[in-house]
Design a protein around this motif. Sequence first.
Motif, PDB file in Angstrom:
ATOM      1  N   GLN A 190       0.830  -1.211   0.000  1.00  0.00           N
ATOM      2  CA  GLN A 190       0.000   0.000   0.000  1.00  0.00           C
ATOM      3  C   GLN A 190       0.861   1.256   0.000  1.00  0.00           C
ATOM      4  O   GLN A 190       0.545   2.237  -0.674  1.00  0.00           O
ATOM      5  CB  GLN A 190      -0.941  -0.011   1.214  1.00  0.00           C
ATOM      6  CG  GLN A 190      -2.022  -1.064   1.158  1.00  0.00           C
ATOM      7  CD  GLN A 190      -2.946  -0.890  -0.022  1.00  0.00           C
ATOM      8  OE1 GLN A 190      -3.109   0.207  -0.554  1.00  0.00           O
ATOM      9  NE2 GLN A 190      -3.572  -1.981  -0.444  1.00  0.00           N
TER      10      GLN A 190
ATOM     11  N   HIS B 273     -15.246   3.285  -1.957  1.00  0.00           N
ATOM     12  CA  HIS B 273     -15.144   4.737  -1.856  1.00  0.00           C
ATOM     13  C   HIS B 273     -14.731   5.311  -3.205  1.00  0.00           C
ATOM     14  O   HIS B 273     -13.870   4.755  -3.892  1.00  0.00           O
ATOM     15  CB  HIS B 273     -14.111   5.152  -0.815  1.00  0.00           C
ATOM     16  CG  HIS B 273     -13.823   6.628  -0.821  1.00  0.00           C
ATOM     17  ND1 HIS B 273     -14.699   7.557  -0.297  1.00  0.00           N
ATOM     18  CD2 HIS B 273     -12.779   7.335  -1.334  1.00  0.00           C
ATOM     19  CE1 HIS B 273     -14.193   8.767  -0.465  1.00  0.00           C
ATOM     20  NE2 HIS B 273     -13.038   8.659  -1.091  1.00  0.00           N
TER      21      HIS B 273
ATOM     22  N   SER C 278     -13.488   9.008  -4.987  1.00  0.00           N
ATOM     23  CA  SER C 278     -13.050  10.400  -4.829  1.00  0.00           C
ATOM     24  C   SER C 278     -13.103  11.085  -6.190  1.00  0.00           C
ATOM     25  O   SER C 278     -12.479  10.621  -7.142  1.00  0.00           O
ATOM     26  CB  SER C 278     -11.616  10.464  -4.289  1.00  0.00           C
ATOM     27  OG  SER C 278     -11.512   9.873  -3.020  1.00  0.00           O
TER      28      SER C 278
ATOM     29  N   ALA D 182      -3.700   8.462  -0.934  1.00  0.00           N
ATOM     30  CA  ALA D 182      -3.575   8.360   0.525  1.00  0.00           C
ATOM     31  C   ALA D 182      -4.879   8.745   1.213  1.00  0.00           C
ATOM     32  O   ALA D 182      -5.348   8.051   2.124  1.00  0.00           O
ATOM     33  CB  ALA D 182      -2.426   9.244   1.011  1.00  0.00           C
ATOM     34  N   ARG D 183      -5.492   9.833   0.773  1.00  0.00           N
ATOM     35  CA  ARG D 183      -6.739  10.271   1.394  1.00  0.00           C
ATOM     36  C   ARG D 183      -7.875   9.313   1.076  1.00  0.00           C
ATOM     37  O   ARG D 183      -8.734   9.042   1.925  1.00  0.00           O
ATOM     38  CB  ARG D 183      -7.096  11.684   0.916  1.00  0.00           C
ATOM     39  CG  ARG D 183      -8.319  12.258   1.616  1.00  0.00           C
ATOM     40  CD  ARG D 183      -8.583  13.679   1.165  1.00  0.00           C
ATOM     41  NE  ARG D 183      -8.851  13.750  -0.258  1.00  0.00           N
ATOM     42  CZ  ARG D 183      -8.978  14.884  -0.943  1.00  0.00           C
ATOM     43  NH1 ARG D 183      -8.832  16.046  -0.313  1.00  0.00           N
ATOM     44  NH2 ARG D 183      -9.224  14.878  -2.231  1.00  0.00           N
TER      45      ARG D 183
ATOM     46  N   ARG E 198      -7.766   6.060   0.643  1.00  0.00           N
ATOM     47  CA  ARG E 198      -7.691   4.878   1.507  1.00  0.00           C
ATOM     48  C   ARG E 198      -8.211   5.204   2.905  1.00  0.00           C
ATOM     49  O   ARG E 198      -8.929   4.408   3.521  1.00  0.00           O
ATOM     50  CB  ARG E 198      -6.245   4.394   1.558  1.00  0.00           C
ATOM     51  CG  ARG E 198      -6.004   3.161   2.404  1.00  0.00           C
ATOM     52  CD  ARG E 198      -6.826   1.979   1.971  1.00  0.00           C
ATOM     53  NE  ARG E 198      -6.597   1.602   0.591  1.00  0.00           N
ATOM     54  CZ  ARG E 198      -7.238   0.613  -0.008  1.00  0.00           C
ATOM     55  NH1 ARG E 198      -8.154  -0.081   0.648  1.00  0.00           N
ATOM     56  NH2 ARG E 198      -6.991   0.321  -1.276  1.00  0.00           N
ATOM     57  N   GLN E 199      -7.867   6.378   3.420  1.00  0.00           N
ATOM     58  CA  GLN E 199      -8.364   6.788   4.739  1.00  0.00           C
ATOM     59  C   GLN E 199      -9.881   6.963   4.715  1.00  0.00           C
ATOM     60  O   GLN E 199     -10.584   6.558   5.656  1.00  0.00           O
ATOM     61  CB  GLN E 199      -7.690   8.089   5.162  1.00  0.00           C
ATOM     62  CG  GLN E 199      -6.198   7.964   5.414  1.00  0.00           C
ATOM     63  CD  GLN E 199      -5.534   9.305   5.660  1.00  0.00           C
ATOM     64  OE1 GLN E 199      -6.162  10.371   5.534  1.00  0.00           O
ATOM     65  NE2 GLN E 199      -4.260   9.291   6.012  1.00  0.00           N
ATOM     66  N   ASP E 200     -10.404   7.554   3.643  1.00  0.00           N
ATOM     67  CA  ASP E 200     -11.846   7.773   3.542  1.00  0.00           C
ATOM     68  C   ASP E 200     -12.600   6.452   3.467  1.00  0.00           C
ATOM     69  O   ASP E 200     -13.711   6.330   4.010  1.00  0.00           O
ATOM     70  CB  ASP E 200     -12.164   8.622   2.309  1.00  0.00           C
ATOM     71  CG  ASP E 200     -11.726  10.074   2.473  1.00  0.00           C
ATOM     72  OD1 ASP E 200     -11.529  10.494   3.625  1.00  0.00           O
ATOM     73  OD2 ASP E 200     -11.572  10.766   1.456  1.00  0.00           O
TER      74      ASP E 200
ATOM     75  N   GLU F 207     -11.689   3.565   4.852  1.00  0.00           N
ATOM     76  CA  GLU F 207     -11.712   2.982   6.196  1.00  0.00           C
ATOM     77  C   GLU F 207     -12.656   3.752   7.117  1.00  0.00           C
ATOM     78  O   GLU F 207     -13.350   3.158   7.944  1.00  0.00           O
ATOM     79  CB  GLU F 207     -10.296   2.975   6.780  1.00  0.00           C
ATOM     80  CG  GLU F 207      -9.322   2.068   6.033  1.00  0.00           C
ATOM     81  CD  GLU F 207      -9.822   0.629   5.962  1.00  0.00           C
ATOM     82  OE1 GLU F 207     -10.345   0.118   6.981  1.00  0.00           O
ATOM     83  OE2 GLU F 207      -9.701   0.010   4.885  1.00  0.00           O
ATOM     84  N   ARG F 208     -12.709   5.072   6.954  1.00  0.00           N
ATOM     85  CA  ARG F 208     -13.612   5.880   7.780  1.00  0.00           C
ATOM     86  C   ARG F 208     -15.069   5.557   7.459  1.00  0.00           C
ATOM     87  O   ARG F 208     -15.908   5.453   8.364  1.00  0.00           O
ATOM     88  CB  ARG F 208     -13.335   7.370   7.546  1.00  0.00           C
ATOM     89  CG  ARG F 208     -14.121   8.285   8.482  1.00  0.00           C
ATOM     90  CD  ARG F 208     -13.815   9.742   8.220  1.00  0.00           C
ATOM     91  NE  ARG F 208     -12.392  10.020   8.355  1.00  0.00           N
ATOM     92  CZ  ARG F 208     -11.587  10.350   7.358  1.00  0.00           C
ATOM     93  NH1 ARG F 208     -12.067  10.458   6.124  1.00  0.00           N
ATOM     94  NH2 ARG F 208     -10.317  10.597   7.565  1.00  0.00           N
TER      95      ARG F 208
ATOM     96  N   ASP G  82     -16.186   2.423   9.166  1.00  0.00           N
ATOM     97  CA  ASP G  82     -16.485   2.627  10.586  1.00  0.00           C
ATOM     98  C   ASP G  82     -17.824   3.327  10.776  1.00  0.00           C
ATOM     99  O   ASP G  82     -18.649   2.914  11.604  1.00  0.00           O
ATOM    100  CB  ASP G  82     -15.382   3.452  11.245  1.00  0.00           C
ATOM    101  CG  ASP G  82     -14.076   2.674  11.384  1.00  0.00           C
ATOM    102  OD1 ASP G  82     -14.127   1.430  11.367  1.00  0.00           O
ATOM    103  OD2 ASP G  82     -13.013   3.313  11.501  1.00  0.00           O
TER     104      ASP G  82
END
Length: 585
Positions: free
Chosen positions: A16, A405, A407, A420-421, A423-425, A427-428, A431
């Motif tokens: 990753q 997701h 973008s 990078a953002r 992948r974070q979005d 996972e968020r 949750d």
Amino acid sequence: MRHSGWLLKFGIGGVQASIAQSRRLRDLAEGSKFIVSAVNAAAVKAQELGAVIVTPAGAADGNPCGNHLVVEWREAKKAVSELAAEMATSARSTWVMPGAGVGRDGQSQADRVALEHLEQAMELWWVATPLPADDPRAWAEAYNTLALLALDRRWTRSFSQLTPLPGGAATCLQCGVRPRLQRASVAAAKAYLSEDEEPCAVCLTRRVASFGSQQDATPSTVLIARAPFQYHQGFARHRAAFEQSQVSDPALKQILSELISHTVETDEPQVARKLVELARQSHPDSPAEIDRAVRAITALPPYYAVVMFDGDRIGEWFSGGLSNAGRVDLRSWQQSLSGALGEFAKRVRKDLCFPPAKLVYAGGDDGLVFTSLDGLLSLMARLHAWWHEAMESLPGNERPTLSLHASVVHVKEPLQAVLARGRQDLERAKDVADRDCLSLLVDPRGGAPSSFAAKWSELELIRDALDWFQQSASGRVGHTLLERSAAFFDTRIGANGLPVLQSNDAWLRELDLCVSRSERGPGSEAWSRVRGWMSHRVSAAWLQDTSDGVPRPTPWQSVADGLQVVLFLARQLKAIEGAAKGGTP
């Protein structure tokens, strides 16, 4: 306890991070390919030596796979460490540095040092655990032990001392992480680099590989954003104007050919200038047609979408903890699950092609796709449908789910930051919406980003809302709905710990009043679906659940963010339609 074999897990670490370091789409695509090719090579070697591939299914046949393998080894004549060593050698053989020689033989000392750095960056690792006699309970225990060993290995890998690179240890300007190579050590690769580029071993390998095959040329993000020109029916007249033009300059003829075949690697102003040159050199009978085609291309919105998808809790599914079928016979369950994931990945690779989408990788339960905006929601729906079709073959009533997701970003946005953002979005969103969900983010150039998460059941409502706003005669109606809605939400806290909506009925009546002058307003079926979607954004069950302690959007945030995302997409889709019509007198 005596054992009759070994269960071995072999993988490549840092995948990753490596993917997120790419600055160009072509480097990203090729980096994914040589990771997959290394795992495939290791699987082929394991199978040749007599091992059985447990997962992923078909890895030794070149099928799409992730960054690790699990194999069963019952050959007593060779130690499991020897098996792992030969698999690692096969994986490394796919990494060839462009230098004085071909492959490892005949390379200069500088090239061998560069190859050493490349191998180190890929972080090959393996773990193994004894496999008792053929017993379902023993298999489950061995597999779960292997999973724990692999988890520990991620944090305890040791590396050999690297040979220092000549000329110091300056950092690569591409990834910003690894030491760069000196130009003298990559003389044969200078044709692929600009004058000021001195990449590291990994970035150089990706760059050279991206020039190695013209059969699957990777388009730039600019061309992905402008993909509607190539296939949208509204641009048919403009495409014909280019194809029928008579350009005298050979260089411009080449530009025209590359433009049509999606291989132009340049930025927006340069594309526009080259198209103007084409217009000037076209035959005198149809300069206006070429001029309109140029305007149509340059009027297309400079936005594209990056789509990331990932199976939910796949590790737990493989361990049998989430399935009754897996708890009964883990080995059979793993074979079924691995086969289903393989079928999904093959379906994605087979049926997802550019235009309008460019698949970067699909490794079984996860993947990465770039697409133009007009194909975004249909792409999301297809991925979800293909996933469910693949999972239908699994035994039992409980099956893995998919989260996704997307973008929507400007072509000038740095690719590293987008990945990078994103992948974070993703996972968020998992949750916030408790997995089995989708997430959308739009990032306007010069404006504030907006995003929202939703369950898959909401996708059709989102598509209906997008269609309504796209077809709406007034461009202000969406903003009016936002402004009028704000007054009906306050900060009082309800019994569930969330701010409350003052009056749902009054709010819906106000929405009807806002669109009362539209022919697609109150009473129309289209508006009723949009109204239903906005109401759903307030009352969705997952938004009301606060038992897990995860902060969730307030009702107003849920409505406002959803509207802002859909309104932005509607404006861009309108711009695509306008670009097609704009060149027509």
